[in-house]
Structure formats: structure tokens, C-alpha cells
Design an enzyme around this catalytic site. Structure first.
Site, PDB file in Angstrom:
ATOM      1  N   HIS A  65       0.917  -1.190   0.015  1.00 21.21           N
ATOM      2  CA  HIS A  65       0.164   0.082  -0.130  1.00 21.21           C
ATOM      3  C   HIS A  65       0.969   1.226   0.145  1.00 21.21           C
ATOM      4  O   HIS A  65       1.920   1.195   0.814  1.00 21.21           O
ATOM      5  CB  HIS A  65      -0.954   0.082   1.168  1.00 21.21           C
ATOM      6  N   GLU A  71       1.816   0.648 -22.999  1.00 18.98           N
ATOM      7  CA  GLU A  71       2.164  -0.705 -22.034  1.00 18.98           C
ATOM      8  C   GLU A  71       1.413  -0.879 -20.966  1.00 18.98           C
ATOM      9  O   GLU A  71       1.277  -2.165 -20.449  1.00 18.98           O
ATOM     10  CB  GLU A  71       3.660  -0.629 -21.626  1.00 18.98           C
TER      11      GLU A  71
HETATM   12  P1  13P Z   1       0.540   2.513   9.246  1.00 12.84           P
HETATM   13  O1  13P Z   1       1.386   3.658  10.011  1.00 12.84           O
HETATM   14  O2  13P Z   1      -0.445   1.899  10.474  1.00 12.84           O
HETATM   15  O3  13P Z   1       1.205   1.539   8.563  1.00 12.84           O
HETATM   16  O4  13P Z   1      -0.776   3.577   8.319  1.00 12.84           O
HETATM   17  C1  13P Z   1      -0.057   4.262   7.334  1.00 12.84           C
HETATM   18  C2  13P Z   1      -1.276   4.202   6.292  1.00 12.84           C
HETATM   19  O5  13P Z   1      -1.025   4.625   5.246  1.00 12.84           O
HETATM   20  C3  13P Z   1      -2.643   4.371   6.543  1.00 12.84           C
HETATM   21  O6  13P Z   1      -3.405   4.012   5.228  1.00 12.84           O
HETATM   22 ZN    ZN Z   2      -2.608   4.900   3.726  1.00  9.93          ZN
END
Ligand code: 13P
Ligand code: ZN
Length: 273
Positions: free
Chosen positions: A139, A169
Site C-alpha cells: 500500500h 504498455e
Molecule cells: P500505518 O502507519 O498504520 O501503516 O498507516 C499508514 C497508512 O498508510 C494508513 O493508510
Molecule cells: Zn495509507
């Protein structure tokens, strides 16, 4: 036991997170990573029967029971991971009942896994159900994807089509398209469940006004998906206010799909003529 600082998986994670920080995607503690490790990758470096502490998951992670993960810590800065992995990362095993994780290494200052653990673990469960070799959930707050979610429709077909049109691409890299969620409160099980639902069909899920989740069999695959979407979003943000003189047509996208042997998500391109 060998020094864990020499473990290839740890070096790979440290380098990846440093690179993402340098790309400007992961300000402060923005973003998080979870990566499934194989027991044989760990045993040269760790006694996997020595549990440091148990950390409750607060949701049912039992489909992952017994699996090993390396996970970024909540509140930890990507900037600091490279030099100080033992405080910023944790290696853990999901307990037999799925109600907690057993910390084996890391979070040395008393830390805990990312607040997005429900989204990560639930996404792992979804991806494993369609791809047994899946290992990574990433993420990040990549800048241009976030920007795009303010000015573009969040309809998955429309969002994906625009990305596909931005660089030749893109269709080849993510023919399955991107899932998109509207703005939601982050760091809880509700967004975790919604993300995991998307991950049954997609390897990528955009969180409106927040960032993106990318998945893959390897760190490279997950990162490569995200950087390709981010690049397309960057081009979109650069051209969106300019007169468009030409674009990549659906017919050209079909030619591309045929040439590279990929199947665009059904219904996302206009039917072939
Ligand atoms: P954390 O520090 O708990 O990983 O959260 C960061 C974040 O991107 C929340 O979406
Ligand atoms: Zn985040």
C-alpha cells in the site's frame, strides 16, 4: 544462526521501501507492506519456535494460520526502514486460531503491525484464493494516483480505460484493470473487507483520495504494477487540461492485446469491429 541482516528477503524489503520513499510516495508513515515468507527462508536466521510476543489481530485471520509474514510497523517512517529494520519491521506467524500474530523478530521498540493489517491480511486471503503463488500486498500514497482520484470518475471501467490510454504498455501490464473504492475511513476492518472484495477480481485497488494497494507473487511484481499505474496517472494529470489531439483507440488496444497475448477485462473495451 546466520545474521538476519544478511537475509535476502530483508535486503529486498529494505531496498524497496527506501526506493518508494525516494519516489515521494511514502511521506511520514504513509504506506505499508506485508510479504509472505517461506519457513525455509527464515530458519537459517531465526528460531521460529521462539515467540517474542503475541499481538491480537482483532479479526479472523484463520485462513492464514501458520503463514509467516514480514510487515511494516504502524506509525513507522519508510524513510527509516533501511537503516533501522528491527524497529520498523516485524516478522510474524499467524496463530493457529487466526486471532493473533506471533512476533518472531522486529518491532523492537514495542511496535505493532500496520493499522491496515485487516486490508493486508484479507487481501492476501482473496489473492491466495485465485493465485496460490501470491505473496505480496503493498500500500502506498503515490502522488499522481491520489491526484487523479480528485478529478476523474471513480467508475472502475472509466478509471481503467483512462489509465490504459495513457501509455501503450498499461494494457499489457494490467489487462485485469484496477478496482476503485470511494473515500472511506482507513485503518479498520470495513475498508479491509471492501478492499479484499476487490482483490478477488483485481490485483490493484485504488483508494479514492488516499492511495493504492498492489499485489503480486513477488515484490517486483507488486511494485511494477503500482509504478505503471502511477506513471499513467502522472501522464493523465499532465495532459488533462490540454487539448487532446490523439489518443490510443480501443481498436489499437485490441491490436495490442492480441500482440501481447493478454485478455482485457471483459466489457472494459468497446467490442471489436
Ligand atoms: P500505518 O502507519 O498504520 O501503516 O498507516 C499508514 C497508512 O498508510 C494508513 O493508510
Ligand atoms: Zn495509507
Amino acid at each position: 544462526m546466520k545474521d538476519i541482516m544478511t537475509a535476502p528477503f530483508l535486503t529486498e524489503v529494505r531496498k524497496l521501501l527506501q526506493n518508494m520513499y525516494r519516489l515521494g510516495w511514502d511521506e511520514r508513515n504513509g504506506g505499508n507492506l506485508s510479504y509472505i515468507l517461506k519457513e525455509e527462508e527464515l530458519t537459517p536466521y531465526l528460531d521460529v519456535y521462539k515467540v517474542i510476543r503475541n499481538i491480537p489481530t482483532n479479526f479472523d485471520a484463520s485462513p492464514l494460520a501458520g503463514r509467516y509474514f514480514i510487515v511494516t510497523g504502524t506509525g513507522k517512517y519508510f524513510k527509516n526502514v533501511y537503516d533501522d529494520p528491527e524497529n520498523n519491521l516485524g516478522i510474524m506467524r499467524v496463530s493457529a486460531d487466526g486471532q493473533s500474530v506471533e512476533l518472531l523478530w522486529g518491532y523492537a521498540d514495542g511496535g505493532r503491525p500496520t493499522s491496515e493489517l485487516p486490508a493486508h491480511f484479507r487481501s492476501h486471503i482473496s489473492r491466495l484464493s485465485v493465485d496460490p503463488e501470491h505473496r505480496v500486498v503493498l500500500h502506498t500514497h503515490c502522488t499522481n494516483v491520489i491526484a487523479m482520484t480528485f478529478v476523474h470518475s471513480l467508475d472502475e471501467r472509466e478509471f481503467t480505460r483512462t489509465l490504459w490510454q495513457m501509455c501503450t504498455e498499461c494494457l499489457v501490464v494490467f489487462p485485469d484493470g484496477v478496482g476503485v473504492l470511494p473515500w472511506m475511513l482507513c485503518g479498520n476492518d470495513e475498508i479491509g473487507i471492501a478492499t479484499a472484495e476487490k482483490m478477488k477480481e483485481y490485483r490493484l485497488c485504488v483508494w479514492g483520495m488516499h492511495g493504492i494497494f498492489g499485489t503480486g507473487k513477488t515484490l517486483d511484481e507488486a511494485f511494477g504494477l503500482v509504478e505503471t499505474v502511477e506513471k499513467a496517472a502522472e501522464i493523465y494529470v499532465k495532459i488533462m487540461n490540454k487539448p487532446i489531439l490523439q489518443t490510443i483507440t480501443d481498436e489499437q488496444l485490441w491490436i495490442l492485446a492480441d500482440a501481447f497475448g493478454v485478455t482485457p477485462r471483459e466489457g472494459f473495451l468497446e467490442p471489436r469491429k
